[in-house]
Write a protein that holds these residues in place. Structure first.
Motif, PDB file in Angstrom:
ATOM      1  N   ARG A 237      20.859 -36.249   1.024  1.00 23.09           N
ATOM      2  CA  ARG A 237      20.548 -37.166  -0.070  1.00 23.09           C
ATOM      3  C   ARG A 237      21.565 -38.287  -0.021  1.00 23.09           C
ATOM      4  O   ARG A 237      22.772 -38.020  -0.007  1.00 23.09           O
ATOM      5  CB  ARG A 237      20.634 -36.396  -1.380  1.00 23.09           C
ATOM      6  CG  ARG A 237      20.487 -37.231  -2.591  1.00 23.09           C
ATOM      7  CD  ARG A 237      20.626 -36.357  -3.815  1.00 23.09           C
ATOM      8  NE  ARG A 237      21.504 -37.040  -4.748  1.00 23.09           N
ATOM      9  CZ  ARG A 237      22.072 -36.467  -5.783  1.00 23.09           C
ATOM     10  NH1 ARG A 237      21.910 -35.192  -6.010  1.00 23.09           N
ATOM     11  NH2 ARG A 237      22.831 -37.161  -6.584  1.00 23.09           N
ATOM     12  N   ASP A 238      21.108 -39.513   0.011  1.00 23.09           N
ATOM     13  CA  ASP A 238      22.022 -40.666   0.097  1.00 23.09           C
ATOM     14  C   ASP A 238      22.982 -40.502   1.269  1.00 23.09           C
ATOM     15  O   ASP A 238      24.177 -40.778   1.138  1.00 23.09           O
ATOM     16  CB  ASP A 238      22.791 -40.860  -1.205  1.00 23.09           C
ATOM     17  CG  ASP A 238      21.886 -41.103  -2.394  1.00 23.09           C
ATOM     18  OD1 ASP A 238      20.823 -41.724  -2.215  1.00 23.09           O
ATOM     19  OD2 ASP A 238      22.232 -40.665  -3.502  1.00 23.09           O
ATOM     20  N   ARG A 239      22.471 -39.947   2.390  1.00 26.99           N
ATOM     21  CA  ARG A 239      23.213 -39.745   3.638  1.00 26.99           C
ATOM     22  C   ARG A 239      24.276 -38.648   3.529  1.00 26.99           C
ATOM     23  O   ARG A 239      24.986 -38.369   4.473  1.00 26.99           O
ATOM     24  CB  ARG A 239      23.821 -41.061   4.134  1.00 26.99           C
ATOM     25  CG  ARG A 239      22.757 -42.146   4.337  1.00 26.99           C
ATOM     26  CD  ARG A 239      23.276 -43.399   4.963  1.00 26.99           C
ATOM     27  NE  ARG A 239      23.753 -43.224   6.303  1.00 26.99           N
ATOM     28  CZ  ARG A 239      22.994 -43.164   7.402  1.00 26.99           C
ATOM     29  NH1 ARG A 239      21.687 -43.233   7.291  1.00 26.99           N
ATOM     30  NH2 ARG A 239      23.521 -43.042   8.598  1.00 26.99           N
ATOM     31  N   HIS A 240      24.409 -38.001   2.386  1.00 26.21           N
ATOM     32  CA  HIS A 240      25.358 -36.900   2.202  1.00 26.21           C
ATOM     33  C   HIS A 240      24.664 -35.570   2.481  1.00 26.21           C
ATOM     34  O   HIS A 240      23.538 -35.355   2.047  1.00 26.21           O
ATOM     35  CB  HIS A 240      25.921 -36.885   0.785  1.00 26.21           C
ATOM     36  CG  HIS A 240      26.722 -38.090   0.463  1.00 26.21           C
ATOM     37  ND1 HIS A 240      26.495 -38.847  -0.654  1.00 26.21           N
ATOM     38  CD2 HIS A 240      27.732 -38.684   1.120  1.00 26.21           C
ATOM     39  CE1 HIS A 240      27.350 -39.860  -0.685  1.00 26.21           C
ATOM     40  NE2 HIS A 240      28.109 -39.785   0.391  1.00 26.21           N
ATOM     41  N   VAL A 241      25.346 -34.675   3.183  1.00 29.95           N
ATOM     42  CA  VAL A 241      24.808 -33.352   3.493  1.00 29.95           C
ATOM     43  C   VAL A 241      25.247 -32.396   2.389  1.00 29.95           C
ATOM     44  O   VAL A 241      26.438 -32.274   2.091  1.00 29.95           O
ATOM     45  CB  VAL A 241      25.313 -32.851   4.868  1.00 29.95           C
ATOM     46  CG1 VAL A 241      24.772 -31.457   5.157  1.00 29.95           C
ATOM     47  CG2 VAL A 241      24.926 -33.823   5.976  1.00 29.95           C
ATOM     48  N   CYS A 242      24.279 -31.742   1.782  1.00 27.95           N
ATOM     49  CA  CYS A 242      24.543 -30.813   0.683  1.00 27.95           C
ATOM     50  C   CYS A 242      23.982 -29.444   1.041  1.00 27.95           C
ATOM     51  O   CYS A 242      23.030 -29.332   1.808  1.00 27.95           O
ATOM     52  CB  CYS A 242      23.879 -31.309  -0.596  1.00 27.95           C
ATOM     53  SG  CYS A 242      24.303 -32.997  -1.051  1.00 27.95           S
ATOM     54  N   CYS A 243      24.558 -28.416   0.453  1.00 30.80           N
ATOM     55  CA  CYS A 243      24.105 -27.044   0.674  1.00 30.80           C
ATOM     56  C   CYS A 243      23.932 -26.383  -0.678  1.00 30.80           C
ATOM     57  O   CYS A 243      24.752 -26.577  -1.582  1.00 30.80           O
ATOM     58  CB  CYS A 243      25.130 -26.283   1.509  1.00 30.80           C
ATOM     59  SG  CYS A 243      24.635 -24.583   1.849  1.00 30.80           S
ATOM     60  N   SER A 244      22.877 -25.621  -0.818  1.00 31.03           N
ATOM     61  CA  SER A 244      22.625 -24.908  -2.057  1.00 31.03           C
ATOM     62  C   SER A 244      22.204 -23.483  -1.730  1.00 31.03           C
ATOM     63  O   SER A 244      21.358 -23.265  -0.867  1.00 31.03           O
ATOM     64  CB  SER A 244      21.517 -25.621  -2.841  1.00 31.03           C
ATOM     65  OG  SER A 244      21.210 -24.920  -4.014  1.00 31.03           O
ATOM     66  N   CYS A 245      22.812 -22.530  -2.418  1.00 23.62           N
ATOM     67  CA  CYS A 245      22.484 -21.110  -2.253  1.00 23.62           C
ATOM     68  C   CYS A 245      22.144 -20.533  -3.617  1.00 23.62           C
ATOM     69  O   CYS A 245      22.816 -20.838  -4.600  1.00 23.62           O
ATOM     70  CB  CYS A 245      23.670 -20.333  -1.690  1.00 23.62           C
ATOM     71  SG  CYS A 245      24.286 -20.942  -0.129  1.00 23.62           S
ATOM     72  N   SER A 246      21.130 -19.713  -3.671  1.00 18.41           N
ATOM     73  CA  SER A 246      20.749 -19.060  -4.913  1.00 18.41           C
ATOM     74  C   SER A 246      20.479 -17.594  -4.629  1.00 18.41           C
ATOM     75  O   SER A 246      19.860 -17.261  -3.624  1.00 18.41           O
ATOM     76  CB  SER A 246      19.487 -19.689  -5.490  1.00 18.41           C
ATOM     77  OG  SER A 246      19.695 -21.040  -5.792  1.00 18.41           O
ATOM     78  N   VAL A 247      20.950 -16.756  -5.506  1.00 17.17           N
ATOM     79  CA  VAL A 247      20.715 -15.325  -5.345  1.00 17.17           C
ATOM     80  C   VAL A 247      20.102 -14.766  -6.616  1.00 17.17           C
ATOM     81  O   VAL A 247      20.294 -15.297  -7.699  1.00 17.17           O
ATOM     82  CB  VAL A 247      22.013 -14.551  -5.011  1.00 17.17           C
ATOM     83  CG1 VAL A 247      22.578 -14.996  -3.682  1.00 17.17           C
ATOM     84  CG2 VAL A 247      23.043 -14.714  -6.097  1.00 17.17           C
ATOM     85  N   GLU A 248      19.360 -13.696  -6.446  1.00 18.46           N
ATOM     86  CA  GLU A 248      18.822 -12.966  -7.584  1.00 18.46           C
ATOM     87  C   GLU A 248      18.670 -11.520  -7.153  1.00 18.46           C
ATOM     88  O   GLU A 248      18.150 -11.245  -6.072  1.00 18.46           O
ATOM     89  CB  GLU A 248      17.469 -13.529  -7.997  1.00 18.46           C
ATOM     90  CG  GLU A 248      16.928 -12.817  -9.215  1.00 18.46           C
ATOM     91  CD  GLU A 248      15.622 -13.415  -9.688  1.00 18.46           C
ATOM     92  OE1 GLU A 248      14.663 -12.647  -9.847  1.00 18.46           O
ATOM     93  OE2 GLU A 248      15.577 -14.635  -9.889  1.00 18.46           O
ATOM     94  N   GLY A 249      19.155 -10.621  -7.950  1.00 14.80           N
ATOM     95  CA  GLY A 249      19.015  -9.213  -7.643  1.00 14.80           C
ATOM     96  C   GLY A 249      19.997  -8.711  -6.598  1.00 14.80           C
ATOM     97  O   GLY A 249      19.872  -7.594  -6.125  1.00 14.80           O
ATOM     98  N   THR A 250      20.957  -9.530  -6.219  1.00 11.87           N
ATOM     99  CA  THR A 250      21.967  -9.141  -5.258  1.00 11.87           C
ATOM    100  C   THR A 250      23.220  -9.946  -5.551  1.00 11.87           C
ATOM    101  O   THR A 250      23.184 -10.917  -6.279  1.00 11.87           O
ATOM    102  CB  THR A 250      21.501  -9.363  -3.800  1.00 11.87           C
ATOM    103  OG1 THR A 250      22.490  -8.858  -2.910  1.00 11.87           O
ATOM    104  CG2 THR A 250      21.255 -10.824  -3.502  1.00 11.87           C
TER     105      THR A 250
END
Length: 119
Positions: A77-90
């Protein structure tokens, strides 16, 4: 804070080489995290690569069948590298989810298209 960003002069379309697609393209495939009722259409122009489902490798891996939240994603986004992690049940994201996305990052760094930037 330092982040990774695309170097100046690198065309965002070159991200396709690493498996990235726009949010709009993921929506066209029917991926539920981008469907209009979820309200994520403002992210249609960003580029994404996701951890994929083990049973259906052409589909995004979600935290559960109930929610439209991807387990792990890289996006630009806007040339920036982003990381997103989501967990559920662990309590953690396991290595099987992370390895493909780490490989993408490694390849992008090795190819010299990323640099550190201050935010």
């Amino acid at each position: 804070m330092q982040i990774l960003k695309l170097k100046d002069g690198v065309d965002v379309e070159s991200l396709r080489k690493y498996g990235f697609k726009t949010g709009k393209e993921w929506a066209a495939q029917g991926e539920r995290c981008f469907l209009p009722e979820v309200g994520m259409s403002y992210q249609y122009e960003w580029f994404y690569v996701f951890a994929m489902d083990e049973e259906e490798p052409e589909k995004i891996a979600y935290t559960s069948d109930e929610f439209s939240i991807p387990r792990m994603q890289l996006y630009v986004r806007d040339r920036h590298v982003c990381c997103s992690c989501s967990v559920e049940g662990t309590y953690h994201i396991d290595d099987d989810d992370m390895e493909p996305l780490f490989t993408v990052l490694f390849d992008m760094i090795t190819d010299g298209i990323l640099e550190k930037a201050e935010v």
